[in-house]
Design a protein around this motif. Structure first.
Motif, PDB file in Angstrom:
ATOM      1  N   GLN A 192      88.173  70.537  74.602  1.00 59.96           N
ATOM      2  CA  GLN A 192      88.637  69.195  74.963  1.00 59.96           C
ATOM      3  C   GLN A 192      90.165  69.124  74.889  1.00 59.96           C
ATOM      4  O   GLN A 192      90.817  68.593  75.801  1.00 59.96           O
ATOM      5  CB  GLN A 192      88.022  68.163  74.017  1.00 59.96           C
ATOM      6  CG  GLN A 192      88.363  66.718  74.386  1.00 59.96           C
ATOM      7  CD  GLN A 192      87.774  65.739  73.399  1.00 59.96           C
ATOM      8  OE1 GLN A 192      87.730  66.002  72.194  1.00 59.96           O
ATOM      9  NE2 GLN A 192      87.313  64.601  73.896  1.00 59.96           N
ATOM     10  N   TYR A 193      90.733  69.675  73.841  1.00 59.70           N
ATOM     11  CA  TYR A 193      92.189  69.647  73.683  1.00 59.70           C
ATOM     12  C   TYR A 193      92.872  70.524  74.725  1.00 59.70           C
ATOM     13  O   TYR A 193      93.864  70.127  75.344  1.00 59.70           O
ATOM     14  CB  TYR A 193      92.554  70.124  72.273  1.00 59.70           C
ATOM     15  CG  TYR A 193      94.044  70.231  72.047  1.00 59.70           C
ATOM     16  CD1 TYR A 193      94.822  69.088  71.866  1.00 59.70           C
ATOM     17  CD2 TYR A 193      94.674  71.474  72.014  1.00 59.70           C
ATOM     18  CE1 TYR A 193      96.187  69.190  71.670  1.00 59.70           C
ATOM     19  CE2 TYR A 193      96.039  71.588  71.818  1.00 59.70           C
ATOM     20  CZ  TYR A 193      96.795  70.443  71.643  1.00 59.70           C
ATOM     21  OH  TYR A 193      98.141  70.546  71.451  1.00 59.70           O
ATOM     22  N   CYS A 223      91.824  71.469  77.715  1.00 55.78           N
ATOM     23  CA  CYS A 223      91.723  70.944  79.085  1.00 55.78           C
ATOM     24  C   CYS A 223      92.583  69.704  79.297  1.00 55.78           C
ATOM     25  O   CYS A 223      92.873  69.335  80.441  1.00 55.78           O
ATOM     26  CB  CYS A 223      90.271  70.629  79.420  1.00 55.78           C
ATOM     27  SG  CYS A 223      89.230  72.111  79.538  1.00 55.78           S
ATOM     28  N   GLN A 224      93.001  69.056  78.217  1.00 51.38           N
ATOM     29  CA  GLN A 224      93.953  67.963  78.345  1.00 51.38           C
ATOM     30  C   GLN A 224      95.353  68.489  78.639  1.00 51.38           C
ATOM     31  O   GLN A 224      96.177  67.792  79.236  1.00 51.38           O
ATOM     32  CB  GLN A 224      93.967  67.127  77.065  1.00 51.38           C
ATOM     33  CG  GLN A 224      92.722  66.279  76.883  1.00 51.38           C
ATOM     34  CD  GLN A 224      92.703  65.568  75.548  1.00 51.38           C
ATOM     35  OE1 GLN A 224      93.510  65.850  74.653  1.00 51.38           O
ATOM     36  NE2 GLN A 224      91.762  64.643  75.384  1.00 51.38           N
ATOM     37  N   THR A 233      94.407  72.698  83.342  1.00 52.74           N
ATOM     38  CA  THR A 233      93.128  72.935  84.036  1.00 52.74           C
ATOM     39  C   THR A 233      93.181  74.264  84.778  1.00 52.74           C
ATOM     40  O   THR A 233      92.361  74.504  85.669  1.00 52.74           O
ATOM     41  CB  THR A 233      92.825  71.798  85.026  1.00 52.74           C
ATOM     42  OG1 THR A 233      93.920  71.654  85.943  1.00 52.74           O
ATOM     43  CG2 THR A 233      92.580  70.485  84.298  1.00 52.74           C
ATOM     44  N   TYR A 282      82.215  67.086  75.447  1.00 58.10           N
ATOM     45  CA  TYR A 282      83.587  67.473  75.122  1.00 58.10           C
ATOM     46  C   TYR A 282      84.076  68.610  76.019  1.00 58.10           C
ATOM     47  O   TYR A 282      85.248  68.653  76.372  1.00 58.10           O
ATOM     48  CB  TYR A 282      83.673  67.921  73.650  1.00 58.10           C
ATOM     49  CG  TYR A 282      83.285  66.857  72.656  1.00 58.10           C
ATOM     50  CD1 TYR A 282      84.009  65.677  72.559  1.00 58.10           C
ATOM     51  CD2 TYR A 282      82.187  67.024  71.828  1.00 58.10           C
ATOM     52  CE1 TYR A 282      83.647  64.685  71.652  1.00 58.10           C
ATOM     53  CE2 TYR A 282      81.811  66.045  70.910  1.00 58.10           C
ATOM     54  CZ  TYR A 282      82.557  64.876  70.837  1.00 58.10           C
ATOM     55  OH  TYR A 282      82.202  63.911  69.947  1.00 58.10           O
ATOM     56  N   LYS A 314      84.173  67.531  80.139  1.00 58.12           N
ATOM     57  CA  LYS A 314      84.738  66.225  80.450  1.00 58.12           C
ATOM     58  C   LYS A 314      86.098  66.317  81.127  1.00 58.12           C
ATOM     59  O   LYS A 314      86.394  65.572  82.063  1.00 58.12           O
ATOM     60  CB  LYS A 314      84.856  65.410  79.162  1.00 58.12           C
ATOM     61  CG  LYS A 314      85.271  63.961  79.386  1.00 58.12           C
ATOM     62  CD  LYS A 314      85.243  63.192  78.086  1.00 58.12           C
ATOM     63  CE  LYS A 314      85.565  61.730  78.302  1.00 58.12           C
ATOM     64  NZ  LYS A 314      85.516  60.962  77.035  1.00 58.12           N
ATOM     65  N   ASN A 315      86.936  67.229  80.648  1.00 56.55           N
ATOM     66  CA  ASN A 315      88.306  67.303  81.157  1.00 56.55           C
ATOM     67  C   ASN A 315      88.596  68.570  81.955  1.00 56.55           C
ATOM     68  O   ASN A 315      89.759  68.891  82.195  1.00 56.55           O
ATOM     69  CB  ASN A 315      89.297  67.212  79.983  1.00 56.55           C
ATOM     70  CG  ASN A 315      89.196  65.899  79.252  1.00 56.55           C
ATOM     71  OD1 ASN A 315      89.217  64.851  79.859  1.00 56.55           O
ATOM     72  ND2 ASN A 315      89.042  65.966  77.934  1.00 56.55           N
ATOM     73  N   THR A 340      92.910  66.380  87.354  1.00 53.64           N
ATOM     74  CA  THR A 340      93.183  64.994  86.962  1.00 53.64           C
ATOM     75  C   THR A 340      93.075  64.009  88.119  1.00 53.64           C
ATOM     76  O   THR A 340      92.898  62.805  87.892  1.00 53.64           O
ATOM     77  CB  THR A 340      94.590  64.891  86.349  1.00 53.64           C
ATOM     78  OG1 THR A 340      95.550  65.437  87.287  1.00 53.64           O
ATOM     79  CG2 THR A 340      94.677  65.679  85.047  1.00 53.64           C
ATOM     80  N   HIS A 345      88.328  61.314  89.668  1.00 55.95           N
ATOM     81  CA  HIS A 345      87.799  60.315  88.733  1.00 55.95           C
ATOM     82  C   HIS A 345      86.284  60.422  88.686  1.00 55.95           C
ATOM     83  O   HIS A 345      85.610  60.362  89.711  1.00 55.95           O
ATOM     84  CB  HIS A 345      88.205  58.909  89.175  1.00 55.95           C
ATOM     85  CG  HIS A 345      87.537  57.827  88.385  1.00 55.95           C
ATOM     86  ND1 HIS A 345      87.910  57.517  87.096  1.00 55.95           N
ATOM     87  CD2 HIS A 345      86.494  56.991  88.703  1.00 55.95           C
ATOM     88  CE1 HIS A 345      87.147  56.538  86.646  1.00 55.95           C
ATOM     89  NE2 HIS A 345      86.285  56.208  87.592  1.00 55.95           N
ATOM     90  N   TYR A 353      77.705  61.593  85.669  1.00 59.71           N
ATOM     91  CA  TYR A 353      77.663  62.930  85.062  1.00 59.71           C
ATOM     92  C   TYR A 353      76.246  63.211  84.586  1.00 59.71           C
ATOM     93  O   TYR A 353      75.630  62.386  83.904  1.00 59.71           O
ATOM     94  CB  TYR A 353      78.646  62.996  83.889  1.00 59.71           C
ATOM     95  CG  TYR A 353      78.511  64.232  83.027  1.00 59.71           C
ATOM     96  CD1 TYR A 353      79.171  65.400  83.375  1.00 59.71           C
ATOM     97  CD2 TYR A 353      77.734  64.221  81.865  1.00 59.71           C
ATOM     98  CE1 TYR A 353      79.057  66.541  82.584  1.00 59.71           C
ATOM     99  CE2 TYR A 353      77.620  65.357  81.075  1.00 59.71           C
ATOM    100  CZ  TYR A 353      78.286  66.511  81.440  1.00 59.71           C
ATOM    101  OH  TYR A 353      78.163  67.626  80.674  1.00 59.71           O
ATOM    102  N   HIS A 395      78.573  66.404  88.724  1.00 66.72           N
ATOM    103  CA  HIS A 395      79.526  65.302  88.677  1.00 66.72           C
ATOM    104  C   HIS A 395      79.520  64.574  90.017  1.00 66.72           C
ATOM    105  O   HIS A 395      79.399  65.209  91.067  1.00 66.72           O
ATOM    106  CB  HIS A 395      80.951  65.799  88.420  1.00 66.72           C
ATOM    107  CG  HIS A 395      81.196  66.324  87.048  1.00 66.72           C
ATOM    108  ND1 HIS A 395      81.076  67.665  86.734  1.00 66.72           N
ATOM    109  CD2 HIS A 395      81.553  65.703  85.898  1.00 66.72           C
ATOM    110  CE1 HIS A 395      81.363  67.838  85.451  1.00 66.72           C
ATOM    111  NE2 HIS A 395      81.646  66.666  84.921  1.00 66.72           N
TER     112      HIS A 395
END
Length: 513
Positions: free
Chosen positions: A89-90, A92-93, A96, A214, A217-218, A222, A225, A229, A238
């Motif tokens: 999660q961290y 992919c923030q 990508t 987690y 999700k990312n 970006t 939207h 899911y 998605h």
């Protein structure tokens, strides 16, 4: 002690091989189902096992309290397992980039495989009886239980649990079991306590959110939207909007373009003219088969064909039905008395229902380079399809611009043509004729929910032209178009050439071509 060692060996094998299935799901998602995903996971998994087993041997020679050492290693491994979803999660923030995320995967695969492999030499020491020359027998029993656990791990986690638990939650649950098992090794070593740990771990199943997202999700860019899911044992679906160009309700299956929830010929952003062309070239289709329902747009549009009495639609991933329920534009296919939806593998379903014959068989195939697509594009599959067609029946499928698919179709059917713009293929044992006047007459008869599909407004915006001006090319014309430097080849179940020999990783978020 030997029973305790057997239980530890079984549970560690269960968690280790179960995690391999989770890693395969993640890497395959990153690379859009490319065939090399499993090989990459297996390489680093086995590398980690080899390294971990070597370190386990060292611990066995240097440490006097193997239960204490093994317990601490399992606790540390469990902590890493729990952190994995949050690490993704961290990460992919921040990025990508496929290469960076894959590198992170390879590192984590190696670490978690190595940590659990350290236990393998330890449990052999704990469960081996040296007296009475029982060494060989004792080692084989420990190894036997490890194999049982490994088999159950891949089968239950990969084949059953992922239908009810997300990949992220599965990592967390495995981490909890590791920590509990490690604590058991340090504190108490009895079969009863092992059973207690299993019961306690089962209780944790109800405490952990089974649908946390987690990891995936990312992972998408970006500019996409997420609207919907779905995650199950077949993969991740998605439905997204593209903020760059305004396109809405784009369906992504395992991180690859899988269609758009649109049936309007006026704004034909998903190439439905390729489907409507079938109405123009087949005089009177009564039975149709759709292999691969996905978001349901093509099946919904097909139901507008006035002469169709029955539509069988086969989809391997039941998660798409949950997607279809959420969108009114496609949800009517679930209640249409003419449409029968079957959750099954398309090829397997055809073989099981070889007595059924169709006028149209439509297969909007995924990219030709993805893992497993040979099952749909091979010569053997086309023979099965040919057997399921009526004398004037037409088989229409997506080549995704692989000329070898046209060569393969021509090896089975008397007539096979390539749709000039997007490479859709139309094959039949009867001549395929596109007459513009007759085609217009047939398109005017397409009606959905009591309204004509081709309105005057859509005609003015070129909906007719996109369908009726289609160029059907021969293999020779396609070879000239692509200026191939090689001979086209026939795809078979054995050579799998589109996946391995000529596979090409295209942009994952472009329209399926």
């Amino acid at each position: 002690m030997k029973y305790f060692a057997w239980c530890i060996s079984l549970l560690v094998g269960f968690m280790s091989l179960g995690q391999e299935m989770l890693w395969f799901r993640i890497v395959s998602f990153i690379w859009g189902g490319a065939p090399h995903a499993f090989a990459l996971v297996l390489f680093f998994f086995l590398l980690g096992i080899a390294f971990g087993a070597s370190r386990g041997k060292t611990i066995c020679t240097r440490c006097s309290n193997l239960l204490w050492a093994g317990g601490n290693i399992l606790i540390f491994a469990g902590i890493i397992d729990i952190l994995i979803p949050f690490i993704f999660q961290y990460t992919c923030q921040i990025t990508t980039d496929d290469i960076l995320i894959t590198s992170l995967c390879c590192l984590l695969i190696f670490i978690v495989a190595a940590l659990k492999a350290i236990l393998f030499p330890i449990v052999h020491h704990l469960g081996t009886r040296i007296a009475n020359d029982k060494v060989g027998s004792s080692v084989s029993k420990v190894y036997f239980f490890n194999i049982i656990g490994s088999t159950l791990g891949s089968l239950l986690i990969g084949g059953i649990f992922l239908d009810y638990i997300s990949v992220s939650s599965m990592f967390i649950l495995i981490g909890i079991v590791c920590i509990l098992l490690g604590g058991l090794m340090i504190i108490k070593k009895s079969l009863v306590s092992v059973i207690a740990i299993v019961i306690l771990s089962s209780y944790c199943f109800y405490l952990v959110d089974k649908h946390t997202d987690y990891i995936f999700k990312n992972m998408l860019p970006t500019h996409l939207h997420i609207n919907s899911y779905i995650e199950n044992r077949y993969g991740v679906i998605h439905v997204v909007n593209d903020n760059r160009d305004g396109r809405k309700n784009i369906v992504l299956g395992n991180n690859m373009y899988d269609g758009v929830l649109n049936i309007n010929p006026e704004i034909d952003i998903n190439g439905l003219n390729r489907l409507y062309l079938l109405a123009a070239i087949h005089p009177n289709p009564k039975k149709a088969l759709v292999i691969g329902v996905s978001g349901g747009a093509w099946t919904r549009a097909l139901s507008s064909f006035p002469t169709l009495e029955t539509i069988d639609a086969v989809e391997i991933n039941k998660g798409y039905l949950d997607i279809i329920k959420q969108y009114p534009i496609v949800s009517p296919i679930l209640k249409n008395h003419k449409i029968n939806i079957h959750i099954d593998d398309g090829r397997r379903w055809l073989k099981r229902n070889s007595d059924k014959k169709y006028d149209l068989i439509i297969m909007n195939t995924t990219y030709h380079w993805r893992s497993g697509v040979t099952n749909l594009l091979s010569q053997e599959m086309m023979k099965i399809v040919q057997n399921s067609l009526n004398p004037n029946g037409i088989f229409a499928f997506n080549s995704t611009r692989s000329p070898d698919t046209l060569k393969t179709a021509q090896s089975i059917f008397k007539y096979a043509y390539w749709e000039g713009r997007l490479g859709f293929i139309y094959a039949s044992d009867s001549p395929i004729i596109l007459d513009e006047d007759m085609g217009k007459n047939r398109l005017d008869k397409l009606v959905l929910d009591g309204k004509p599909m081709f309105t005057e407004k859509s005609k003015q915006k070129g909906a007719y032209n996109r369908t009726l001006n289609t160029k059907l090319l021969s293999l020779e014309e396609v070879e000239k178009l692509y200026n191939l430097e090689r001979e086209t080849e026939i795809i078979t179940d054995k050579n799998m050439i589109t996946e391995y020999k000529y596979g090409l990783h295209k942009n994952k978020y472009d329209n399926k071509i």
